[in-house]
Design a protein around this motif. Sequence first.
Motif: not given
Length: 120
Positions: A92, A101, A103, A106
Amino acid sequence: MTARLDYIHASPEGYKAFGGVYTYLHNCGLPKLLIDLVYLRVSQLNGCAFCIDMHSRDLLKQGLAVDKLVLVPVWHEAREVFTARERIALAFAEAVTHCDVSDADYAAAGAEFTDKELAD
């Protein structure tokens, strides 16, 4: 190592604010070792020798094994050395640092960390 810029004297208020963020993060509830692993990886990505040195020393003082420390830049290849939580945090941090970032990134981070932890 010679510093190019004396940040403290050039921008004392900015340096103080940055220090406030550092202090906040070390008191936010996330493990200090995890925070410093992320700091180290982001510093490596940003190419900051001063920060790499500082965060490496912080990790060693906390008892992180040298074997693990030297594998931080290649954590993708040394997956068994890092916990699942560390791998998710490092992935991350890399995505955020690269402003990319996905999907999937995340969702993976959100499955492991609370919204507050992600914000921190």
